[in-house]
Each structure stands twice: as C-alpha cells, then as structure tokens.
Write a protein that holds these residues in place. Structure first.
Motif, PDB file in Angstrom:
ATOM      1  N   ARG A 143       0.821  -1.214   0.000  1.00 40.02           N
ATOM      2  CA  ARG A 143       0.000   0.000   0.000  1.00 40.02           C
ATOM      3  C   ARG A 143       0.855   1.263   0.000  1.00 40.02           C
ATOM      4  NH1 ARG A 143      -4.146  -0.008   4.684  1.00 40.02           N
ATOM      5  NH2 ARG A 143      -3.030  -1.757   5.571  1.00 40.02           N
ATOM      6  N   GLY A 144       2.117   1.133   0.406  1.00 35.49           N
ATOM      7  CA  GLY A 144       3.006   2.292   0.446  1.00 35.49           C
ATOM      8  C   GLY A 144       2.647   3.259   1.548  1.00 35.49           C
ATOM      9  N   ALA A 145       2.118   2.752   2.628  1.00 38.17           N
ATOM     10  CA  ALA A 145       1.636   3.619   3.700  1.00 38.17           C
ATOM     11  C   ALA A 145       2.761   4.323   4.442  1.00 38.17           C
ATOM     12  CB  ALA A 145       0.806   2.792   4.686  1.00 38.17           C
ATOM     13  N   PHE A 146       3.966   3.758   4.429  1.00 34.05           N
ATOM     14  CA  PHE A 146       5.055   4.315   5.235  1.00 34.05           C
ATOM     15  C   PHE A 146       6.296   4.601   4.391  1.00 34.05           C
ATOM     16  CE2 PHE A 146       2.626   1.610   8.202  1.00 34.05           C
ATOM     17  CZ  PHE A 146       2.234   2.581   9.097  1.00 34.05           C
TER      18      PHE A 146
ATOM     19  N   GLU B 240      10.527   9.877  10.483  1.00 35.34           N
ATOM     20  CA  GLU B 240      10.866   8.869  11.478  1.00 35.34           C
ATOM     21  C   GLU B 240      10.035   7.598  11.322  1.00 35.34           C
ATOM     22  OE1 GLU B 240      10.070  12.068  12.371  1.00 35.34           O
ATOM     23  OE2 GLU B 240      12.066  12.797  12.845  1.00 35.34           O
ATOM     24  N   VAL B 241       8.782   7.764  10.936  1.00 38.85           N
ATOM     25  CA  VAL B 241       7.908   6.595  10.775  1.00 38.85           C
ATOM     26  C   VAL B 241       8.385   5.720   9.621  1.00 38.85           C
ATOM     27  CG1 VAL B 241       5.545   5.852  10.286  1.00 38.85           C
ATOM     28  CG2 VAL B 241       5.941   7.803  11.783  1.00 38.85           C
ATOM     29  N   GLY B 242       8.776   6.348   8.528  1.00 42.33           N
ATOM     30  CA  GLY B 242       9.286   5.598   7.382  1.00 42.33           C
ATOM     31  C   GLY B 242      10.566   4.856   7.719  1.00 42.33           C
ATOM     32  N   THR B 243      11.451   5.515   8.468  1.00 43.60           N
ATOM     33  CA  THR B 243      12.698   4.872   8.895  1.00 43.60           C
ATOM     34  C   THR B 243      12.414   3.689   9.816  1.00 43.60           C
ATOM     35  OG1 THR B 243      13.831   7.003   8.752  1.00 43.60           O
ATOM     36  CG2 THR B 243      14.915   5.279  10.020  1.00 43.60           C
TER      37      THR B 243
ATOM     38  N   ASN C 252      13.184  -0.365   9.225  1.00 47.74           N
ATOM     39  CA  ASN C 252      13.864  -1.207  10.220  1.00 47.74           C
ATOM     40  C   ASN C 252      13.032  -2.446  10.556  1.00 47.74           C
ATOM     41  OD1 ASN C 252      16.003   0.554  10.357  1.00 47.74           O
ATOM     42  ND2 ASN C 252      15.242   1.626  12.155  1.00 47.74           N
ATOM     43  N   ILE C 253      11.743  -2.269  10.657  1.00 49.85           N
ATOM     44  CA  ILE C 253      10.862  -3.413  10.928  1.00 49.85           C
ATOM     45  C   ILE C 253      10.911  -4.405   9.762  1.00 49.85           C
ATOM     46  CG2 ILE C 253       8.440  -4.107  11.139  1.00 49.85           C
ATOM     47  CD1 ILE C 253       7.992  -1.694  12.887  1.00 49.85           C
ATOM     48  N   LYS C 254      10.958  -3.903   8.537  1.00 47.94           N
ATOM     49  CA  LYS C 254      11.061  -4.799   7.378  1.00 47.94           C
ATOM     50  C   LYS C 254      12.369  -5.586   7.404  1.00 47.94           C
ATOM     51  CE  LYS C 254      10.442  -2.665   3.536  1.00 47.94           C
ATOM     52  NZ  LYS C 254      10.131  -1.865   2.334  1.00 47.94           N
TER      53      LYS C 254
END
Length: 91
Positions: free
Chosen positions: A61-64, A69-72, A76-78
């Motif tokens: 979906r490309g939400a982040f 900071e949220v994208g970073t 990291n979660i990925k």
C-alpha cells in the motif's frame, strides 16, 4: 559351578532389564520435551508468517514510504522481518 554361572547370568539379565527400563523412561521424557518444543516452534512460525503478511500488505500500500521517522522505523521493521523469515519453518 553351574549354580554360580546361573547366578551371574540372572544378575546380568536383571541389570540389562533395569538399564532398558531406565532408557525407555528417559526416552519417553525426551519425546515429551521434543513435542512441546515443536509446538512452540510451530506457534512462533505462525506469528512470523502473520507478521510478514501484514508488513507486506503495508509495504504494498506504500503507507510508510516517507523519509520521516515513521518511514525509517518501518524500514527497520522490514529488515527485522527479513531476518525472522529465515527462522520460519513453514517455508
């Protein structure tokens, strides 16, 4: 002489019987531990698989995708999920 031979033979058979019983009892305990560990690994694999599906859906979906900071944090979660996928036994 034969009596002594029979006594020794009986004791050897008793020792073998006791050893066999103890080995079977220990094997039964180890089988229970193995079953519990396999159930735990299966449960962890389900969690890894579910989290991978959620992360893939969010990524599709490309939400982040932003550089904030949220994208970073999401990147990291990925990366963490990629490492966890190596331990998933459901693959």
């Amino acid at each position: 002489m034969q009596i002594m031979l029979w006594v020794v033979l009986v004791h050897v058979i008793e020792i073998i019987g006791i050893a066999g019983y103890l080995i079977i009892r220990k094997n039964t305990k180890l089988e229970k531990v193995l079953i519990n560990q396999q159930q735990y690994i299966d449960a962890i694999s389900i969690v890894i698989n579910d989290s991978n599906n959620v992360i893939q859906e969010l990524d599709n979906r490309g939400a982040f995708e932003s550089d904030d900071e949220v994208g970073t944090f999401f990147r990291n979660i990925k990366e963490i999920q990629t490492i966890l996928n190596q331990f998933n036994n459901k693959n």
